[in-house]
Design a protein around this motif. Structure first.
Motif, PDB file in Angstrom:
ATOM      1  N   GLY A 105       0.896  -1.312   0.025  1.00 61.35           N
ATOM      2  CA  GLY A 105      -0.018  -0.024  -0.106  1.00 61.35           C
ATOM      3  C   GLY A 105       0.871   1.083   0.195  1.00 61.35           C
ATOM      4  O   GLY A 105       2.103   1.035  -0.336  1.00 61.35           O
ATOM      5  N   CYS A 106       0.487   2.513   0.327  1.00 64.27           N
ATOM      6  CA  CYS A 106       1.100   3.596   0.109  1.00 64.27           C
ATOM      7  C   CYS A 106       2.358   3.394   1.159  1.00 64.27           C
ATOM      8  O   CYS A 106       3.453   4.024   0.948  1.00 64.27           O
ATOM      9  CB  CYS A 106       0.103   4.903   0.585  1.00 64.27           C
ATOM     10  N   SER A 107       1.996   2.756   2.293  1.00 66.87           N
ATOM     11  CA  SER A 107       3.058   2.900   3.532  1.00 66.87           C
ATOM     12  C   SER A 107       3.970   1.533   3.084  1.00 66.87           C
ATOM     13  O   SER A 107       4.786   1.302   3.960  1.00 66.87           O
ATOM     14  CB  SER A 107       2.504   2.600   4.726  1.00 66.87           C
ATOM     15  N   PHE A 120       4.756  -2.813  16.230  1.00 65.79           N
ATOM     16  CA  PHE A 120       3.655  -2.328  15.764  1.00 65.79           C
ATOM     17  C   PHE A 120       3.470  -2.444  14.193  1.00 65.79           C
ATOM     18  O   PHE A 120       4.587  -2.713  13.506  1.00 65.79           O
ATOM     19  CB  PHE A 120       3.759  -0.528  15.863  1.00 65.79           C
ATOM     20  N   THR A 121       2.128  -2.511  13.715  1.00 65.75           N
ATOM     21  CA  THR A 121       1.981  -2.847  12.412  1.00 65.75           C
ATOM     22  C   THR A 121       1.409  -1.387  11.949  1.00 65.75           C
ATOM     23  O   THR A 121       0.775  -0.532  12.845  1.00 65.75           O
ATOM     24  CB  THR A 121       0.884  -3.685  12.048  1.00 65.75           C
ATOM     25  N   TYR A 122       1.699  -0.985  10.707  1.00 63.42           N
ATOM     26  CA  TYR A 122       0.968   0.357  10.355  1.00 63.42           C
ATOM     27  C   TYR A 122       0.595   0.149   8.938  1.00 63.42           C
ATOM     28  O   TYR A 122       1.146  -0.362   7.879  1.00 63.42           O
ATOM     29  CB  TYR A 122       2.479   1.147  10.133  1.00 63.42           C
ATOM     30  N   GLN A 123      -0.809  -0.002   8.944  1.00 65.20           N
ATOM     31  CA  GLN A 123      -1.570  -0.580   7.416  1.00 65.20           C
ATOM     32  C   GLN A 123      -2.601   0.455   7.179  1.00 65.20           C
ATOM     33  O   GLN A 123      -3.089   1.360   7.855  1.00 65.20           O
ATOM     34  CB  GLN A 123      -2.129  -1.940   8.154  1.00 65.20           C
ATOM     35  N   MET A 165      -1.570  -1.613  16.722  1.00 64.25           N
ATOM     36  CA  MET A 165      -1.892  -1.460  15.358  1.00 64.25           C
ATOM     37  C   MET A 165      -2.216  -0.166  15.151  1.00 64.25           C
ATOM     38  O   MET A 165      -3.136   0.406  15.543  1.00 64.25           O
ATOM     39  CB  MET A 165      -2.848  -2.542  14.571  1.00 64.25           C
ATOM     40  N   ILE A 166      -1.635   0.344  14.009  1.00 68.59           N
ATOM     41  CA  ILE A 166      -1.760   1.925  13.438  1.00 68.59           C
ATOM     42  C   ILE A 166      -2.639   1.288  12.126  1.00 68.59           C
ATOM     43  O   ILE A 166      -2.066   1.046  11.243  1.00 68.59           O
ATOM     44  CB  ILE A 166      -0.705   2.516  13.316  1.00 68.59           C
ATOM     45  N   PHE A 167      -3.958   2.026  11.908  1.00 73.35           N
ATOM     46  CA  PHE A 167      -4.739   1.796  10.889  1.00 73.35           C
ATOM     47  C   PHE A 167      -5.159   3.253  10.336  1.00 73.35           C
ATOM     48  O   PHE A 167      -5.828   3.784  10.840  1.00 73.35           O
ATOM     49  CB  PHE A 167      -5.720   0.887  11.246  1.00 73.35           C
ATOM     50  N   VAL A 168      -4.569   3.473   8.919  1.00 75.63           N
ATOM     51  CA  VAL A 168      -4.721   4.640   8.214  1.00 75.63           C
ATOM     52  C   VAL A 168      -5.856   4.413   7.417  1.00 75.63           C
ATOM     53  O   VAL A 168      -5.864   3.836   6.420  1.00 75.63           O
ATOM     54  CB  VAL A 168      -3.347   5.043   7.664  1.00 75.63           C
ATOM     55  N   ASN A 169      -7.080   5.044   7.376  1.00 80.13           N
ATOM     56  CA  ASN A 169      -8.292   4.892   6.814  1.00 80.13           C
ATOM     57  C   ASN A 169      -8.507   6.174   5.928  1.00 80.13           C
ATOM     58  O   ASN A 169      -8.876   7.186   6.344  1.00 80.13           O
ATOM     59  CB  ASN A 169      -9.393   4.449   7.759  1.00 80.13           C
ATOM     60  N   LEU A 188      -5.651  -3.505   5.824  1.00 79.01           N
ATOM     61  CA  LEU A 188      -6.006  -3.950   6.911  1.00 79.01           C
ATOM     62  C   LEU A 188      -7.423  -4.664   6.795  1.00 79.01           C
ATOM     63  O   LEU A 188      -7.972  -5.492   7.482  1.00 79.01           O
ATOM     64  CB  LEU A 188      -5.918  -3.058   7.955  1.00 79.01           C
ATOM     65  N   ALA A 189      -8.331  -4.028   5.943  1.00 74.25           N
ATOM     66  CA  ALA A 189      -9.795  -4.201   5.955  1.00 74.25           C
ATOM     67  C   ALA A 189     -10.215  -4.996   5.090  1.00 74.25           C
ATOM     68  O   ALA A 189     -11.277  -5.334   4.989  1.00 74.25           O
ATOM     69  CB  ALA A 189     -10.666  -3.092   6.571  1.00 74.25           C
ATOM     70  N   ALA A 190      -9.650  -5.417   3.879  1.00 72.02           N
ATOM     71  CA  ALA A 190      -9.903  -6.314   2.741  1.00 72.02           C
ATOM     72  C   ALA A 190      -9.042  -7.303   2.787  1.00 72.02           C
ATOM     73  O   ALA A 190      -9.402  -8.552   3.275  1.00 72.02           O
ATOM     74  CB  ALA A 190      -9.761  -5.466   1.515  1.00 72.02           C
TER      75      ALA A 190
END
Lengths: 284, 360, 72
Positions: free
Chosen positions: A68-70, A106-109, A134-138, A114-116
């Motif tokens: 992904g972008c990260s 930590f995860t960075y997703q 868990m860091i989740f960027v939506n 993370l959600a698909a």
């Protein structure tokens, strides 16, 4: 200004009696972020790095970011880092933590990750109560691949694969995975934050700090969603995108704590957790 | 466990060898015919003795990625599965190879394609040595033919994996996994200390001390020129394995007119067929592959120089035979005999195949 | 108690996203007419009203702003 000029200017100010209030943490490298101008990823990276810096755990931290972008987050965090296959970061983090219980992991997703494609890994890591952050960027879209529909794309929202807007009959509903995860016994702290204003940044940083501190308690997953923007994908200027986010993303993804210290946060309507919170339809 | 004579299943031997060889972690998902690996580990509770972590994952995709995460911290981490589960792991395997992470994967093969059968098969040869996932990569692949080798190869796998920073595959099958045989256990090798881990895996991600740069585990390189350089480096590593780490066994090949080429379960059937042929006065030898990658190309060439024909015995539609023909440059009559879909051939069938396909 | 602030902008790393402009309570920052090596109109300080609150630095995705202040 060249680097040397910047350092010289900073020194001048110190000599004139100024004190330093804010500068980039050393836990971020000097690599220029590849993110688009105004992207919330950069701010979120900085907050995670500042927390690692302030807790003094740089030598004990292992980060994981997948596709992904990260995907290239490892270039920016000056900590040991693993890049995972798409969606699999929680599986990696599970093993890192279990084999290295003294490490802060930590995860960075992103939302697609993370959600698909990584839904199973996300839910099971949370349900096992892994002692990770868990860091989740939506941002409601697939940024890296060019703005396709994400599981979190809003109803009516246009993307490269929903050119006429997300249609529930065709594409189903936006997934509020954070609420879903809060219902699992393995999550200890679940919160949703944003980083578009100084006040939001302060709150988001406090949440990330708590999420890292919680690893010492060994009580389960600490999960921080950051509702963010995607200027390129949304086809807006960064400032307009932040405004659009506040007006359209926040009603669907309400900001605030959902679960604190293993208990549903005060003021959270149980109905929201069973996903009956009304979804708004956007027109963009 | 000190050196003892024991009776156990091949799958159990894998599990006990993992504990005895100082393995730090095992992540798996149940699938027939290899479920005894995790069952044995869970019953043994090695976390109370050696400190080894054992976890049942939610899928094979999760377990191979747990291997990735754990092994990338410089620890000895393993998983096991059977054919359909190994197919699910292919993404993880190419990432592991691309990120150069030493680890151990055990495939106790069953018949396919698809869900297939739960009986033994050897139809994952191509998947194992021709790259089951995407990209140019190789897994060091060991093919045990006995319960003793199931046990011993786990120890060997760790040496190779860390020497070359490469995943190692033990390619077994349902017959070896399920059959009970005697085996000699070995003395325990303790798990690595923190100092040993750091010395053996200086590239590992366990937390960056102040005196080194951050370690990064990734298989991503957007600059194609650099990606090509990296690919050359991988290929050079595989050539080193071919030079130094080939393993095989040649039985009765010195005077042989004909040879069987086989690995794993098939090699044991071929051995009996060889004895039956010798009793009939037919001079037959057996060339048993122990490493499938690296393939013993030169050694087979040497053995096959004076033979009149080769029968490849494998429980597949004919996969290994391609590498045999490449090794001999198709200069010798070479035929395939195999049963598949979970059927194990008899020595009589193998001998008949030699007589009808090669000698006639 | 009043503070006088100063910010130092790493203009070569600035991407001109203007998020800091929106965050600044004193309207101290503007986008420059000039561009940096990457072609972005970077941010610059246009007056001396800075109070050193660091709002700009807090929202800067690229961490290009350092903030200093002293009592006055």
């Amino acid at each position: 200004m060249a680097n040397t000029d910047i350092e010289q200017r900073k020194q001048e100010l110190l000599n004139q009696g100024y004190t330093e209030v804010y500068t980039k943490t050393k836990v971020l490298t000097d690599a220029v972020l590849h993110y688009c101008p105004g992207c919330g990823h950069g701010t979120t990276h900085r907050l995670v790095a500042e927390v690692i810096d302030e807790m003094g755990i740089q030598d004990k931290t292992v980060g994981v970011s997948p596709v992904g972008c990260s995907v290239m987050a490892y270039n920016y965090f000056d900590v040991d880092f693993q890049e995972a296959a798409h969606g699999r970061a929680p599986a990696l983090a599970t093993a890192i933590k279990r084999l290295n219980p003294d490490c802060f992991v930590f995860t960075y997703q992103g939302d697609g990750d993370l959600a698909a494609i990584g839904t199973a890994e996300t839910i099971h890591a949370c349900n096992r109560g892994e002692n990770i952050t868990m860091i989740f960027v939506n941002n409601g879209i697939y940024g890296m691949t060019g703005g396709q529909m994400a599981p979190t794309t809003l109803v009516g929202m246009k993307s490269a694969t929903t050119p006429y807007g997300r249609n529930v009959a065709l594409n189903g509903y936006p997934l509020r995975i954070t609420e879903l995860l809060a219902t699992l016994p393995g999550t200890y702290y679940v919160t949703r934050q944003s980083v578009q204003t100084p006040a939001a940044v302060r709150k988001a940083k406090a949440a990330i700090r708590k999420a890292f501190e919680n690893q010492k308690l060994q009580k389960g997953v600490s999960f921080v969603e950051i509702v963010s923007n995607c200027n390129s994908g949304w086809k807006m200027t960064p400032v307009a995108a932040n405004k659009w986010m506040e007006e359209n993303m926040f009603p669907n993804y309400p900001i605030g704590d959902i679960k604190v210290d293993g208990k549903i946060a005060e003021g959270i309507d149980a109905n929201r957790l069973v996903l009956s919170h009304p979804l708004t339809v956007v027109n963009k | 466990m000190a050196k003892e004579l024991k009776l156990m299943k091949g799958n159990e031997a894998i599990a006990r060898a993992m504990i005895a060889s100082g393995t730090d972690g095992y992540f798996g998902y149940p699938i027939t015919p290899q479920s005894e690996v995790m069952e044995t580990l869970m019953a043994e509770k090695p976390w109370e003795s050696t400190g080894m972590v054992v976890l049942q994952a939610e899928s094979e995709m999760a377990s191979i990625n747990m291997v990735y995460g754990g092994a990338a911290t410089g620890k000895k981490v393993a998983t096991s599965s059977s054919s359909p589960g190994i197919s699910l792991m292919q993404e993880g395997l190419t990432y592991l190879a691309g990120a150069e992470i030493p680890c151990l994967i055990v495939n106790v093969m069953r018949g396919g394609p698809g869900l297939g059968t739960i009986q033994p098969s050897q139809s994952d040869y191509f998947q194992s040595v021709k790259g089951g996932g995407h990209g140019d990569y190789q897994l060091y692949t060991l093919a045990p033919a006995s319960v003793q080798e199931m046990y011993d190869f786990v120890f060997d796998a760790w040496d190779i994996a860390f020497k070359y920073r490469n995943p190692v595959l033990i390619l077994s099958d349902g017959a070896i996994g399920q059959c009970m045989e005697k085996l000699y256990t070995r003395d325990y090798i303790p798990r690595w200390t923190e100092e040993e881990r750091r010395a053996n895996a200086p590239w590992g991600t366990w937390g960056k001390p102040a005196n080194r740069n951050h370690n990064i585990i990734t298989s991503l390189e957007l600059d194609s020129a650099r990606q090509e350089v990296f690919n050359h480096k991988l290929q050079a590593k595989y050539r080193e394995m071919e030079k130094n780490e080939v393993r095989y066994e040649a039985l009765n090949c010195e005077d042989a007119d004909y040879i069987f080429v086989a690995y794993g379960s098939s090699s044991r059937i071929a051995m009996k067929a060889m004895q039956m042929a010798r009793e009939k006065g037919i001079k037959v030898g057996l060339f048993r592959l122990i490493t499938l990658f690296p393939f013993p190309t030169k050694q087979l060439q040497e053995v096959a120089k004076n033979v009149k024909g080769i029968l490849c015995v494998e429980m597949s539609a004919g996969q290994m035979i391609e590498d045999v023909k490449l090794a001999t440059n198709c200069s010798i009559k070479t035929e395939h005999f195999g049963r598949f879909g979970g059927i194990i051939p008899t020595p009589t069938e193998v001998l008949e195949a030699l007589e009808t396909k090669i000698i006639k | 108690m009043a503070f006088k602030g100063q910010i130092v902008i790493d203009t070569e790393r600035c991407k001109g996203c203007a998020v800091c402009l929106a965050a600044c309570p004193m309207q101290v920052i503007e986008l420059s007419k000039n561009v940096n090596g990457k072609g972005y109109n970077y941010t610059e300080v246009v007056n001396d009203k800075c109070i050193g609150c660091a709002s700009c630095a807090m929202v800067c995705p690229d961490g290009v702003i350092s903030v200093y202040k002293k009592q006055c």
